[in-house]
Design a protein around this motif. Sequence first.
Motif, mmCIF file in Angstrom:
data_model
loop_
_atom_site.group_PDB
_atom_site.id
_atom_site.type_symbol
_atom_site.label_atom_id
_atom_site.label_comp_id
_atom_site.label_asym_id
_atom_site.label_seq_id
_atom_site.Cartn_x
_atom_site.Cartn_y
_atom_site.Cartn_z
ATOM 1 N N ILE A 249 0.840 -1.204 0.000
ATOM 2 C CA ILE A 249 0.000 0.000 0.000
ATOM 3 C C ILE A 249 0.872 1.250 0.000
ATOM 4 C CG2 ILE A 249 -1.628 1.348 1.388
ATOM 5 C CD1 ILE A 249 -2.823 -1.360 2.314
ATOM 6 N N ALA A 250 1.943 1.243 0.810
ATOM 7 C CA ALA A 250 2.850 2.394 0.855
ATOM 8 C C ALA A 250 3.476 2.636 -0.516
ATOM 9 C CB ALA A 250 3.938 2.167 1.903
ATOM 10 N N THR A 251 3.831 1.542 -1.201
ATOM 11 C CA THR A 251 4.384 1.670 -2.552
ATOM 12 C C THR A 251 3.375 2.306 -3.493
ATOM 13 O OG1 THR A 251 5.703 -0.326 -2.185
ATOM 14 C CG2 THR A 251 5.439 0.405 -4.455
ATOM 15 N N GLY A 252 2.134 1.839 -3.428
ATOM 16 C CA GLY A 252 1.088 2.398 -4.263
ATOM 17 C C GLY A 252 0.839 3.869 -3.983
ATOM 18 N N ARG A 253 0.940 4.265 -2.729
ATOM 19 C CA ARG A 253 0.717 5.673 -2.387
ATOM 20 C C ARG A 253 1.823 6.557 -2.948
ATOM 21 N NH1 ARG A 253 -0.848 6.288 3.841
ATOM 22 N NH2 ARG A 253 -1.098 8.450 3.113
ATOM 23 N N LEU A 254 3.054 6.040 -2.937
ATOM 24 C CA LEU A 254 4.146 6.805 -3.558
ATOM 25 C C LEU A 254 3.917 6.945 -5.061
ATOM 26 C CD1 LEU A 254 7.341 5.400 -1.771
ATOM 27 C CD2 LEU A 254 6.221 7.600 -1.398
ATOM 28 N N ALA B 67 8.663 1.205 -5.453
ATOM 29 C CA ALA B 67 8.978 -0.095 -4.852
ATOM 30 C C ALA B 67 10.379 -0.116 -4.267
ATOM 31 C CB ALA B 67 8.819 -1.202 -5.890
ATOM 32 N N ARG B 68 11.331 0.555 -4.916
ATOM 33 C CA ARG B 68 12.693 0.606 -4.367
ATOM 34 C C ARG B 68 12.698 1.332 -3.024
ATOM 35 N NH1 ARG B 68 16.147 -1.000 -8.470
ATOM 36 N NH2 ARG B 68 15.232 -0.822 -10.560
ATOM 37 N N ALA B 69 11.879 2.380 -2.937
ATOM 38 C CA ALA B 69 11.845 3.176 -1.708
ATOM 39 C C ALA B 69 11.055 2.516 -0.589
ATOM 40 C CB ALA B 69 11.265 4.563 -2.009
ATOM 41 N N ALA B 70 9.933 1.878 -0.933
ATOM 42 C CA ALA B 70 9.019 1.369 0.096
ATOM 43 C C ALA B 70 9.158 -0.126 0.354
ATOM 44 C CB ALA B 70 7.568 1.679 -0.292
ATOM 45 N N ILE B 71 9.819 -0.868 -0.569
ATOM 46 C CA ILE B 71 9.963 -2.315 -0.389
ATOM 47 C C ILE B 71 11.423 -2.701 -0.211
ATOM 48 C CG2 ILE B 71 9.587 -4.584 -1.406
ATOM 49 C CD1 ILE B 71 7.168 -3.468 -2.875
ATOM 50 N N PRO C 40 13.381 -0.678 2.945
ATOM 51 C CA PRO C 40 13.042 -1.047 4.320
ATOM 52 C C PRO C 40 13.264 -2.526 4.661
ATOM 53 C CG PRO C 40 11.310 0.294 3.347
ATOM 54 C CD PRO C 40 12.224 -0.095 2.236
ATOM 55 N N LEU C 41 13.189 -3.426 3.693
ATOM 56 C CA LEU C 41 13.209 -4.853 4.013
ATOM 57 C C LEU C 41 14.590 -5.389 4.362
ATOM 58 C CD1 LEU C 41 10.668 -6.567 1.583
ATOM 59 C CD2 LEU C 41 10.332 -5.749 3.916
ATOM 60 N N SER C 42 15.641 -4.738 3.911
ATOM 61 C CA SER C 42 16.975 -5.266 4.200
ATOM 62 C C SER C 42 18.037 -4.186 4.102
ATOM 63 C CB SER C 42 17.317 -6.411 3.241
ATOM 64 O OG SER C 42 18.612 -6.915 3.501
ATOM 65 N N ASP C 43 19.087 -4.349 4.942
ATOM 66 C CA ASP C 43 20.261 -3.480 4.865
ATOM 67 C C ASP C 43 21.425 -4.189 4.184
ATOM 68 O OD1 ASP C 43 19.021 -1.344 6.215
ATOM 69 O OD2 ASP C 43 19.478 -2.252 8.166
ATOM 70 N N ASP C 44 21.233 -5.472 3.860
ATOM 71 C CA ASP C 44 22.283 -6.248 3.208
ATOM 72 C C ASP C 44 22.354 -5.842 1.726
ATOM 73 O OD1 ASP C 44 23.450 -8.451 1.605
ATOM 74 O OD2 ASP C 44 23.558 -9.497 3.531
ATOM 75 N N PRO C 45 23.517 -5.360 1.257
ATOM 76 C CA PRO C 45 23.613 -4.903 -0.140
ATOM 77 C C PRO C 45 23.260 -5.979 -1.153
ATOM 78 C CG PRO C 45 25.540 -4.213 1.108
ATOM 79 C CD PRO C 45 24.780 -5.166 1.984
ATOM 80 N N ASN C 46 23.641 -7.231 -0.883
ATOM 81 C CA ASN C 46 23.351 -8.313 -1.823
ATOM 82 C C ASN C 46 21.851 -8.593 -1.901
ATOM 83 O OD1 ASN C 46 26.074 -8.757 -2.520
ATOM 84 N ND2 ASN C 46 26.369 -10.050 -0.710
ATOM 85 N N ILE C 47 21.210 -8.608 -0.752
ATOM 86 C CA ILE C 47 19.767 -8.870 -0.729
ATOM 87 C C ILE C 47 19.012 -7.708 -1.352
ATOM 88 C CG2 ILE C 47 17.760 -9.192 0.768
ATOM 89 C CD1 ILE C 47 19.561 -10.740 2.663
ATOM 90 N N THR C 48 19.423 -6.481 -1.021
ATOM 91 C CA THR C 48 18.782 -5.309 -1.619
ATOM 92 C C THR C 48 18.927 -5.321 -3.134
ATOM 93 O OG1 THR C 48 19.210 -4.004 0.377
ATOM 94 C CG2 THR C 48 18.714 -2.790 -1.647
ATOM 95 N N GLY D 61 19.246 -7.982 -4.991
ATOM 96 C CA GLY D 61 18.337 -9.023 -5.485
ATOM 97 C C GLY D 61 16.903 -8.545 -5.538
ATOM 98 N N LEU D 62 16.488 -7.789 -4.508
ATOM 99 C CA LEU D 62 15.126 -7.252 -4.497
ATOM 100 C C LEU D 62 14.934 -6.252 -5.641
ATOM 101 C CD1 LEU D 62 14.596 -6.675 -0.659
ATOM 102 C CD2 LEU D 62 13.511 -8.423 -2.065
ATOM 103 N N ASN D 63 15.947 -5.445 -5.879
ATOM 104 C CA ASN D 63 15.850 -4.472 -6.970
ATOM 105 C C ASN D 63 15.736 -5.163 -8.331
ATOM 106 O OD1 ASN D 63 15.849 -2.082 -5.468
ATOM 107 N ND2 ASN D 63 18.089 -2.052 -5.334
ATOM 108 N N LYS D 64 16.441 -6.297 -8.489
ATOM 109 C CA LYS D 64 16.329 -7.049 -9.741
ATOM 110 C C LYS D 64 14.925 -7.623 -9.913
ATOM 111 C CE LYS D 64 21.242 -8.263 -10.025
ATOM 112 N NZ LYS D 64 22.251 -9.346 -9.908
ATOM 113 N N MET D 65 14.337 -8.080 -8.795
ATOM 114 C CA MET D 65 12.961 -8.566 -8.860
ATOM 115 C C MET D 65 12.010 -7.435 -9.245
ATOM 116 S SD MET D 65 12.737 -11.125 -5.572
ATOM 117 C CE MET D 65 11.075 -11.666 -6.003
ATOM 118 N N ILE D 66 12.257 -6.249 -8.706
ATOM 119 C CA ILE D 66 11.428 -5.087 -9.046
ATOM 120 C C ILE D 66 11.524 -4.791 -10.546
ATOM 121 C CG2 ILE D 66 11.223 -2.580 -8.762
ATOM 122 C CD1 ILE D 66 12.033 -3.046 -5.793
ATOM 123 N N ASP D 67 12.731 -4.890 -11.112
ATOM 124 C CA ASP D 67 12.908 -4.658 -12.548
ATOM 125 C C ASP D 67 12.110 -5.659 -13.385
ATOM 126 O OD1 ASP D 67 14.594 -2.540 -12.069
ATOM 127 O OD2 ASP D 67 16.432 -3.744 -12.199
#
Length: 268
Positions: free
Chosen positions: A223-228, A239-243, A246-254, A256-262
């Motif tokens: 919902i936060a992503t949608g509001r942005l 999604a990069r900002a709201a998902i 916040p979900l991880s501080d690990d650069p590798n995991i972040t 990976g999440l960004n690749k999923m967003i793409d």
Amino acid sequence: MPTKNINASTRPYYVAVANEEQVFNAAFRQGLSILLKGPTGCGKTRFVEAMAHDLGRPLITVSCHDDLTTADLVGRFHLNGGKTEWVDGPLTRAVREGAICYLDEVVEARQDTTVVLHPLADHRRQLPLERLGVTLDAAPGFCLVVSYNPGYQSVLKDLKDSTRQRMVAIEFGYPTADVEEKIVEKESGIGHEQAAALVRLGQAIRRLETGGLREVASTRVLIATGRLASAGLTLSEAARAAIAGPLSDDPNITSGLNKMIDVYLPTS
């Protein structure tokens, strides 16, 4: 201590997933206390707000933490103008007023604090105020509701069996895709196709198996992503900002999440 009183004039938006509303109503009518179990951001708090509205009861919410004391819940003496006077805590106010008292993430409170709930949570429906030397009977309409996230359970942070067995449990999970799409669309103001794309991304993240990801993409963060996005960001930027952030501080995991967003939210 963070508390808030809610008297909603319009019903908070909540979409039932199973029979949780019927179970809550039955428990309320029988004067039973209620335990809500489920992951962070799946709608437990919104559910309680909707039920309080339907039942016409004021709602007093307490966000629990490890410094929460019995006095924070029940009340304490304060010095006012040279005189000592008793000030009710949120739990005592709810007992006197016949309100619904919602203790959010109750396992975060110390176990010696939650023991005060026992006489309220069973057939006695009483709250002893030891410092005043009185015992309050719960007013009609009072209901004790607590919640916690089993994913954070540990030996040190768990509800005592003696507390659990005084309550009716309602299990929560994330909504089915069609329901979650409606929720994200309604709450954020984005279009249906965007909401559906966000839900697909959220479900993909929930299927990940990695120890470095402490939380998954809850309905709340979707919902936060949608509001942005409603405020002018592209869905992938949001999604990069709201998902991912916040979900991880690990650069590798972040990463990976960004690749999923793409993949799930292409810029075009």
